[in-house]
Motif scaffolding. Structure first.
Motif, short mmCIF file in Angstrom:
data_model
loop_
_atom_site.label_atom_id
_atom_site.label_comp_id
_atom_site.label_asym_id
_atom_site.label_seq_id
_atom_site.Cartn_x
_atom_site.Cartn_y
_atom_site.Cartn_z
N HIS A 116 84.04 46.83 67.06
CA HIS A 116 84.39 47.88 66.08
C HIS A 116 83.83 47.54 64.69
N ILE A 117 82.94 46.59 64.60
CA ILE A 117 82.39 46.16 63.31
C ILE A 117 80.96 46.70 63.18
N PRO A 118 80.73 47.60 62.22
CA PRO A 118 79.37 48.13 62.04
C PRO A 118 78.39 47.00 61.74
N LEU A 119 77.22 47.07 62.37
CA LEU A 119 76.21 46.03 62.18
C LEU A 119 74.82 46.64 62.32
N LEU A 120 73.93 46.25 61.45
CA LEU A 120 72.52 46.59 61.54
C LEU A 120 71.75 45.37 61.05
N LYS A 121 71.05 44.70 61.99
CA LYS A 121 70.29 43.52 61.59
C LYS A 121 69.19 43.24 62.61
N GLN A 122 68.24 42.43 62.19
CA GLN A 122 67.12 42.01 63.04
C GLN A 122 67.36 40.60 63.55
N VAL A 123 67.09 40.40 64.85
CA VAL A 123 67.14 39.07 65.44
C VAL A 123 65.92 38.93 66.33
N ASN A 124 65.03 38.03 65.97
CA ASN A 124 63.81 37.78 66.76
C ASN A 124 63.05 39.06 67.09
N GLY A 125 62.91 39.94 66.10
CA GLY A 125 62.14 41.17 66.29
C GLY A 125 62.88 42.30 66.98
N ILE A 126 64.15 42.09 67.32
CA ILE A 126 64.97 43.13 67.94
C ILE A 126 65.98 43.62 66.91
N THR A 127 66.14 44.93 66.81
CA THR A 127 67.13 45.49 65.92
C THR A 127 68.45 45.61 66.67
N LEU A 128 69.48 44.95 66.15
CA LEU A 128 70.83 45.04 66.72
C LEU A 128 71.61 46.08 65.93
N PHE A 129 72.28 46.96 66.68
CA PHE A 129 73.04 48.02 66.01
C PHE A 129 74.38 48.23 66.69
N ASN A 130 75.45 48.05 65.92
CA ASN A 130 76.80 48.39 66.35
C ASN A 130 77.25 49.52 65.43
N PRO A 131 77.57 50.70 66.01
CA PRO A 131 77.95 51.83 65.16
C PRO A 131 79.33 51.74 64.56
N GLY A 132 80.14 50.74 64.98
CA GLY A 132 81.54 50.73 64.58
C GLY A 132 82.30 51.72 65.43
N SER A 133 83.38 52.27 64.92
CA SER A 133 84.18 53.24 65.66
C SER A 133 84.53 54.44 64.80
N PRO A 134 84.39 55.65 65.37
CA PRO A 134 84.77 56.84 64.60
C PRO A 134 86.28 57.13 64.63
N THR A 135 87.04 56.36 65.41
CA THR A 135 88.47 56.65 65.57
C THR A 135 89.37 55.43 65.42
#
Length: 166
Positions: A116-135
């Motif tokens: 549930h933790i929003p995240l946007l970052k690069q790791v070894n050329g891969i974009t990691l994305f956690n949208p978090g939670s809308p509710t």
């Protein structure tokens, strides 16, 4: 192409209906990705009213969802490979489990949830994305979901944050 990215909707336990802020994004979506913890099949069915949905199961999802969805998915849109997983499991952090799920796959983006933790970052050329939670923002200051904007040659990921889940 505009893709709405969700995870951890936990409906109807955490909300009886989709938040208005999320509906605004869904109305513009060409595709919806959901990284698990829907809670019920009705959430999938409601999202399908807005756009095609691709998703995976999370650790709280029931048998109906498990019959229709897997634990891992990947898609290619406009030349961008997107991996989707929930991120639950044993050992390591949610982020590390998401990376491990695609360690033998060539992906540009990994979408995951669980924390549930929003995240946007690069790791070894891969974009990691956690949208978090809308509710279910848990200890986060705001509710959130993600938008992936794809062009013919690139992509842009961003979070949409909002205060009220009604």
């Amino acid at each position: 192409m505009q893709i709405v990215i969700l995870s951890d909707t936990h409906m109807p336990r955490m909300a009886k209906k989709l938040p208005r802020q999320l509906i605004t994004g869904l109305e513009r979506a060409d595709l919806i990705l959901h990284a698990g913890d829907w809670q019920t099949i009705e959430v999938l069915e409601e999202l399908q009213q807005y756009a095609p949905v691709i998703g995976v199961i999370g650790n709280v999802d029931g048998p109906e969802l498990k019959e229709r969805l897997g634990k891992k998915e990947w898609i290619v849109r406009n030349g961008i490979t997107i991996g989707i997983t929930h991120g639950d499991g044993k050992g390591g952090t949610t982020e590390k489990r998401a990376l491990t799920a695609f360690q033998t796959d060539s992906v540009d983006i990994i979408v995951f949830g669980h924390s549930h933790i929003p995240l946007l970052k690069q790791v070894n050329g891969i974009t990691l994305f956690n949208p978090g939670s809308p509710t279910d923002k848990r200890r986060q200051p705001q509710f959130s979901y993600g938008i992936l904007q794809l062009t013919e040659t690139s992509f842009e990921l961003k979070h949409v944050f909002f205060e009220d889940k009604s």
